[in-house]
Design an enzyme around this catalytic site. Structure first.
Site, mmCIF file in Angstrom:
data_model
loop_
_atom_site.group_PDB
_atom_site.id
_atom_site.type_symbol
_atom_site.label_atom_id
_atom_site.label_comp_id
_atom_site.label_asym_id
_atom_site.label_seq_id
_atom_site.Cartn_x
_atom_site.Cartn_y
_atom_site.Cartn_z
ATOM 1 N N SER A 134 87.443 23.816 41.812
ATOM 2 C CA SER A 134 86.746 23.095 40.729
ATOM 3 C C SER A 134 87.782 22.406 39.863
ATOM 4 C CB SER A 134 85.977 24.096 39.852
ATOM 5 O OG SER A 134 85.390 23.439 38.740
ATOM 6 N N TYR A 147 85.119 31.549 33.739
ATOM 7 C CA TYR A 147 85.015 30.730 34.954
ATOM 8 C C TYR A 147 86.313 29.990 35.230
ATOM 9 C CZ TYR A 147 83.092 27.259 38.253
ATOM 10 O OH TYR A 147 82.848 26.469 39.348
HETATM 11 P P1 NAP Z 1 74.745 26.809 43.814
HETATM 12 O O1 NAP Z 1 73.715 25.798 44.204
HETATM 13 O O2 NAP Z 1 74.390 27.835 42.793
HETATM 14 O O3 NAP Z 1 75.277 27.530 45.147
HETATM 15 C C1 NAP Z 1 76.064 28.680 45.105
HETATM 16 C C2 NAP Z 1 76.030 29.327 46.470
HETATM 17 O O4 NAP Z 1 76.901 30.480 46.449
HETATM 18 C C3 NAP Z 1 74.648 29.812 46.859
HETATM 19 O O5 NAP Z 1 74.389 29.487 48.204
HETATM 20 C C4 NAP Z 1 74.736 31.308 46.680
HETATM 21 O O6 NAP Z 1 73.908 31.975 47.647
HETATM 22 C C5 NAP Z 1 76.189 31.565 47.015
HETATM 23 N N1 NAP Z 1 76.659 32.837 46.488
HETATM 24 C C6 NAP Z 1 76.693 33.244 45.190
HETATM 25 N N2 NAP Z 1 77.129 34.506 45.124
HETATM 26 C C7 NAP Z 1 77.374 34.903 46.415
HETATM 27 C C8 NAP Z 1 77.821 36.106 47.001
HETATM 28 N N3 NAP Z 1 78.099 37.181 46.257
HETATM 29 N N4 NAP Z 1 77.949 36.163 48.341
HETATM 30 C C9 NAP Z 1 77.650 35.091 49.104
HETATM 31 N N5 NAP Z 1 77.220 33.930 48.615
HETATM 32 C C10 NAP Z 1 77.076 33.834 47.280
HETATM 33 O O7 NAP Z 1 76.044 26.072 43.243
HETATM 34 P P2 NAP Z 1 77.051 24.993 43.893
HETATM 35 O O8 NAP Z 1 77.326 24.009 42.843
HETATM 36 O O9 NAP Z 1 76.586 24.537 45.213
HETATM 37 O O10 NAP Z 1 78.355 25.911 44.016
HETATM 38 C C11 NAP Z 1 79.131 26.010 45.193
HETATM 39 C C12 NAP Z 1 80.591 26.166 44.808
HETATM 40 O O11 NAP Z 1 81.036 24.998 44.153
HETATM 41 C C13 NAP Z 1 80.885 27.331 43.858
HETATM 42 O O12 NAP Z 1 82.079 27.962 44.251
HETATM 43 C C14 NAP Z 1 81.065 26.618 42.519
HETATM 44 O O13 NAP Z 1 81.878 27.370 41.638
HETATM 45 C C15 NAP Z 1 81.721 25.337 42.975
HETATM 46 N N6 NAP Z 1 81.643 24.210 42.042
HETATM 47 C C16 NAP Z 1 80.463 23.739 41.581
HETATM 48 C C17 NAP Z 1 80.435 22.672 40.704
HETATM 49 C C18 NAP Z 1 79.156 22.106 40.132
HETATM 50 O O14 NAP Z 1 79.202 21.363 39.150
HETATM 51 N N7 NAP Z 1 78.014 22.385 40.713
HETATM 52 C C19 NAP Z 1 81.634 22.089 40.290
HETATM 53 C C20 NAP Z 1 82.832 22.588 40.786
HETATM 54 C C21 NAP Z 1 82.833 23.647 41.667
HETATM 55 P P3 NAP Z 1 73.075 33.325 47.434
HETATM 56 O O15 NAP Z 1 72.680 33.350 45.975
HETATM 57 O O16 NAP Z 1 71.929 33.158 48.373
HETATM 58 O O17 NAP Z 1 74.005 34.413 47.840
#
Ligand code: NAP
Length: 249
Positions: A134, A147
């Site tokens: 991120s 975070y």
């Molecule tokens: P999201 O829609 O909330 O997706 C998060 C995913 O992680 C879900 O599929 C969730 O699945 C999974 N997850 C959470 N806890 C888990 C666990 N203990 N074991 C296995 N899977 C787990 O959010 P996203 O934005 O796509 O996030 C994906 C990644 O991108 C994360 O690492 C986040 O920090 C990073 N990111 C996001 C942003 C943003 O603005 N959205 C920006 C920078 C980085 P389950 O709940 O089904 O397990």
């Protein structure tokens, strides 16, 4: 890619957002994709759609990671460590131990566990590790310490891995997004969808597909090319704290 030469990819956290989009995009360029997350119903629907396979995975649970890794073929070509996210937004003075512990478990220890479990298969497949970190791994912002500290740690682990794997045929890429509209903010604000929506008000955020594009681009470069880092933000976002809302961007 087809038949016996079909390459294999693992995407963690593929039940929504960036992980689901990345699984679809990798399948579209020919990978057999193994998707992992806790919400298995969603994963199974995705696996059916993309002709992949779904496995339960909780990266915060060492036994779950061992079982997941055991089901991956002996040669793995791509691992996308995407599972993670934020819990809460507030000052250090009011930090919640449970939220902080979860963020370290999911974003840092989880990444380590899955990587460690799959490294022999990645070496056998001359593979590629893509960690979704991120801009929070490069910048800090008020209220974000739990975070940002976890994502800074994930970046440090990624850089360390690249040094430790020097001389082995494994590529290591860090994809660092800014604001992407997914379930991320709903999870951060513990189901408060109205508050989550305000994060993306007055600007065009990135989509999960934009990040999937970056992953596919990195893994489809020639085998001798390692893309170290991709930092990608919406045009309206100059930094974690400088965001132009209402500018028509
Ligand atoms: P999201 O829609 O909330 O997706 C998060 C995913 O992680 C879900 O599929 C969730 O699945 C999974 N997850 C959470 N806890 C888990 C666990 N203990 N074991 C296995 N899977 C787990 O959010 P996203 O934005 O796509 O996030 C994906 C990644 O991108 C994360 O690492 C986040 O920090 C990073 N990111 C996001 C942003 C943003 O603005 N959205 C920006 C920078 C980085 P389950 O709940 O089904 O397990």
């Amino acid at each position: 890619m087809s038949g016996a030469e079909r390459k294999v990819a693992v995407v963690t956290g593929a039940s929504s957002g960036i992980g689901a989009a990345t699984a679809r995009a990798l399948a579209a360029v020919g990978y057999l994709v193994i998707v992992g997350a806790r919400r298995v119903n969603r994963l199974e629907a995705l696996a059916r759609e993309i002709g992949g396979s779904a496995r339960p995975l909780d990266v915060t649970d060492a036994a779950s990671v061992v079982a997941f890794c055991g089901a991956v073929p002996e040669q793995l070509h791509v691992l996308v460590n995407n599972a993670g996210g934020a819990h809460g937004l507030g000052p250090v003075a009011q930090a919640n131990d449970q939220d902080w512990a979860w963020m370290y478990e999911a974003n840092v220890l989880g990444l380590m566990r899955v990587t460690k479990g799959l490294l022999p298969r990645l070496e056998a497949g001359r593979g590629h590790i893509v960690n979704i970190t991120s801009i929070a791994g490069r910048e800090v912002y008020p209220g974000g310490a739990g975070y940002t500290a976890a994502k800074h740690a994930a970046v440090a682990v990624t850089r360390t891995l690249r040094l430790e794997l020097s001389g082995k045929p494994i590529r290591v890429t860090d994809v660092a997004p800014g604001m992407v509209e997914t379930e991320f903010s709903v999870v951060r604000f513990k189901g408060d969808t109205e508050r989550a929506a305000t994060v993306y008000q007055g600007l065009t955020p990135l989509t999960a597909e934009d990040i999937a594009d970056c992953v596919v681009w990195a893994v489809t470069r020639p085998a001798h090319v390692n893309i170290d880092e991709i930092v990608v933000k919406p045009v309206a976002q100059a930094s974690a704290t400088v965001v132009a809302r209402g500018a028509g961007l």
